[in-house]
Scaffold this motif. Sequence first.
Motif, short mmCIF file in Angstrom:
data_model
loop_
_atom_site.label_atom_id
_atom_site.label_comp_id
_atom_site.label_asym_id
_atom_site.label_seq_id
_atom_site.Cartn_x
_atom_site.Cartn_y
_atom_site.Cartn_z
N SER A 134 2.41 15.40 -11.91
CA SER A 134 1.57 15.00 -10.79
C SER A 134 1.58 13.47 -10.69
CB SER A 134 0.15 15.52 -10.95
OG SER A 134 -0.52 15.47 -9.69
N ALA A 135 0.76 12.94 -9.79
CA ALA A 135 0.77 11.50 -9.51
C ALA A 135 -0.21 10.77 -10.41
CB ALA A 135 0.42 11.25 -8.06
N PHE A 136 0.08 9.48 -10.60
CA PHE A 136 -0.76 8.56 -11.37
C PHE A 136 -0.87 7.31 -10.53
CE2 PHE A 136 -2.15 7.72 -15.83
CZ PHE A 136 -2.51 6.39 -15.70
N VAL A 137 -2.06 7.04 -10.00
CA VAL A 137 -2.25 5.98 -9.01
C VAL A 137 -3.06 4.84 -9.61
CG1 VAL A 137 -3.30 5.42 -6.78
CG2 VAL A 137 -2.09 7.59 -7.08
N ILE A 138 -2.56 3.62 -9.46
CA ILE A 138 -3.26 2.42 -9.94
C ILE A 138 -3.58 1.55 -8.73
CG2 ILE A 138 -3.16 0.40 -11.43
CD1 ILE A 138 -1.13 1.88 -13.14
N LEU A 139 -4.86 1.30 -8.50
CA LEU A 139 -5.30 0.56 -7.33
C LEU A 139 -5.32 -0.94 -7.60
CD1 LEU A 139 -8.30 2.81 -6.23
CD2 LEU A 139 -5.97 2.80 -5.32
N PRO A 140 -5.20 -1.76 -6.55
CA PRO A 140 -5.34 -3.21 -6.72
C PRO A 140 -6.77 -3.56 -7.11
CG PRO A 140 -4.39 -2.65 -4.57
CD PRO A 140 -4.92 -1.39 -5.15
N PRO A 141 -6.98 -4.77 -7.65
CA PRO A 141 -8.36 -5.20 -7.93
C PRO A 141 -9.13 -5.32 -6.62
CG PRO A 141 -6.80 -7.01 -8.21
CD PRO A 141 -5.99 -5.78 -8.03
N PRO A 142 -10.44 -5.21 -6.68
CA PRO A 142 -11.24 -5.19 -5.45
C PRO A 142 -11.02 -6.37 -4.52
CG PRO A 142 -12.58 -4.56 -7.34
CD PRO A 142 -11.26 -5.01 -7.89
N ASP A 143 -10.78 -7.57 -5.06
CA ASP A 143 -10.61 -8.74 -4.21
C ASP A 143 -9.26 -8.74 -3.49
OD1 ASP A 143 -9.19 -9.15 -6.55
OD2 ASP A 143 -9.61 -11.29 -6.64
N GLU A 144 -8.34 -7.86 -3.87
CA GLU A 144 -7.05 -7.75 -3.20
C GLU A 144 -6.93 -6.50 -2.34
OE1 GLU A 144 -3.82 -7.98 -5.92
OE2 GLU A 144 -4.53 -9.83 -6.89
N LEU A 145 -7.81 -5.52 -2.57
CA LEU A 145 -7.67 -4.22 -1.93
C LEU A 145 -7.69 -4.32 -0.41
CD1 LEU A 145 -7.43 -1.17 -2.30
CD2 LEU A 145 -9.93 -1.06 -2.37
N GLN A 146 -8.60 -5.11 0.15
CA GLN A 146 -8.75 -5.15 1.60
C GLN A 146 -7.58 -5.80 2.31
OE1 GLN A 146 -11.19 -2.66 1.67
NE2 GLN A 146 -11.29 -3.65 3.66
N ASP A 147 -6.78 -6.57 1.59
CA ASP A 147 -5.61 -7.20 2.20
C ASP A 147 -4.31 -6.50 1.81
OD1 ASP A 147 -7.10 -9.23 3.46
OD2 ASP A 147 -7.17 -10.37 1.59
N SER A 148 -4.42 -5.35 1.18
CA SER A 148 -3.24 -4.64 0.69
C SER A 148 -3.03 -3.36 1.48
CB SER A 148 -3.41 -4.29 -0.80
OG SER A 148 -4.23 -3.14 -0.94
N PRO A 149 -1.86 -2.76 1.39
CA PRO A 149 -1.63 -1.47 2.07
C PRO A 149 -2.45 -0.34 1.48
CG PRO A 149 0.27 -2.07 0.72
CD PRO A 149 -0.63 -3.27 0.75
N TYR A 150 -3.07 -0.58 0.32
CA TYR A 150 -3.85 0.48 -0.31
C TYR A 150 -5.27 0.59 0.23
CZ TYR A 150 0.23 0.32 -3.20
OH TYR A 150 1.55 0.34 -3.61
N GLN A 151 -5.57 -0.21 1.24
CA GLN A 151 -6.86 -0.10 1.90
C GLN A 151 -6.91 1.10 2.84
OE1 GLN A 151 -7.44 -2.83 5.44
NE2 GLN A 151 -5.55 -3.76 4.62
N PHE A 152 -5.75 1.63 3.25
CA PHE A 152 -5.70 2.66 4.28
C PHE A 152 -5.94 4.06 3.70
CE2 PHE A 152 -2.65 -0.66 5.80
CZ PHE A 152 -3.48 -1.18 6.79
N PRO A 153 -6.41 4.98 4.53
CA PRO A 153 -6.51 6.38 4.07
C PRO A 153 -5.14 6.85 3.59
CG PRO A 153 -7.55 6.12 6.22
CD PRO A 153 -6.84 4.83 5.94
N SER A 154 -5.11 7.58 2.46
CA SER A 154 -3.83 7.92 1.85
C SER A 154 -3.68 9.42 1.64
CB SER A 154 -3.68 7.19 0.51
OG SER A 154 -4.63 7.65 -0.42
N HIS A 155 -2.43 9.83 1.58
CA HIS A 155 -2.04 11.19 1.23
C HIS A 155 -0.90 11.10 0.23
CE1 HIS A 155 -4.34 13.14 4.54
NE2 HIS A 155 -4.09 12.00 5.15
#
Length: 526
Positions: A134-155
């Motif tokens: 299965s998948a293993f997802v690592i998110l950006p730190p909070p101060d980078e999240l809003q400017d990253s592609p990981y801010q969007f709804p994901s599938h």
Amino acid sequence: MSFLIFILTFLAFSFLNGRLPVARAQSGPISMPPIAQAPTTPTLPPVEYKFIRLGFKEDRRVLIHVQNNGAYGITIHWHGLKQSRNPWFDGPENVTQCLIQPRKNFSYEVITSNEIGTLWWHAHSDWSRATIHSAFVILPPPDELQDSPYQFPSHTLIFSTWFNQDVKEISDIIAQNVSEPTYNITVKRGETYLLRIVNAAMHEGQYFGITNHNLTVVARDAAYVKPFSAEYVLLAPGQTMDVTFVANQNQSQYYMRFRYFDDSAVSTNTQNTTGYLIYSDPVEDVVNTNFPFLPNATDNTTAFTFTTQLRSLYSRSDTELPRGDVKRVVLAVQVDYLNCTGLSDCPSTGRQAASFNRISFAYPIRLIFWRHIPSVYNTSYLLSPNEEMENATYAYQGTNVIELDYGDPVEIVFQAVDFGPAGGHPLHFHGYSFFQVGMNNGTFNSTTDPASYNLDDPPEMNTAVLLGSGWTAIRFFANNPGVWFMHYHFESHVSWGMATAFIVKDGPNEDQKMKAHPKGMPSCGS
């Protein structure tokens, strides 16, 4: 260093949230369960569609408890995580870990570093990863999240192989069947979405596209790339890719489509694996029945063009990417035959084998580096093909490994040799991400080809692709001490021996030394 604890149970699968800041666990089915099926008579555990989601923090230590309720011994590999100085929990069977036997359990210490985005975990024993992954997802730190592609709804889309027999009984036969469209993603017009795509298939590269929707590639193998727009994407087995798209069409429904890629000479399955992208607020209540364009299943040129347009988001410094003199290792990647002389489990006529520099890897009966038992492995390794090797009729079998000094600037050139129907090769290196600095058709020329290398912004990855008629060059610094498996990511060819291990020696400082062999590891037997 912070801690997070998960519990993975086969067949029952559950999570224990460690209640720590930043880290989050998510349970429940991920995105595409109808596409990957368990064997008809499942003697291996069925597909486990749960994924692990982490907040980002360098050197996070995650404890993951695995309970094996299946019928066979298993190990688990955390594909793409470097596991700094920690090879004991990396997972390859009998290389750095023995099997977790049925009805037994084991706790993995998993260490993250600078990975970002989508990786995956899977079993790493025999062919058990067919249904345990299965998948293993690592998110950006909070101060980078809003400017990253990981801010969007994901599938999360995981493409797997559907076997219609017991996986344990078909070690060199693939049966990929395709279901009717059963998986849907619902979108709203004007919104941007992120797709996390994992190619968990056993042997098949995969193209993916969505009718009338361009995809923007933003990351591969948990490393950012310079974003580029594409009608379709291509993933080799073992690779992950993060892409975004904008829901900007008018009709109510569009096809999502996976299609097989294989540049070999054998017959190719050209069927489609499909799902639907459904608009919740369409302008026209009309189903678009057109498939998205995907290249021909054997189109090597298009595969090469797509792969070579990937670039790292950032220029790399001299401390990240070797640019001067390097230790060059040239590995001839070959499907051949094994000389069975003196081997009890091998017919006198020889059997199919796969090799690096004519060495077909033999899995040891004891761990490669535990207690430094000299007879377990052999450090004699030809680091570049020679005339004798090229003229040899057979490969030979051995637990041969390659030694590197700590800090070595390393270049590995993978050269396709006499593949015939074998096709291109995805090559995965445990314990490291590396930079793919060059790739081309034909035979590598050590004098002229390095002049064409991209030494500014080469893509960072953990699984490279060697097309069936050429070469691929990667570079990295040997700064992660330990024993690290490197292998082809087609299960049949790994079974035939297309693998080796790198032993990276300790550095002078304490934080440059491999961690001690931990207590409580599973036993390999006598």
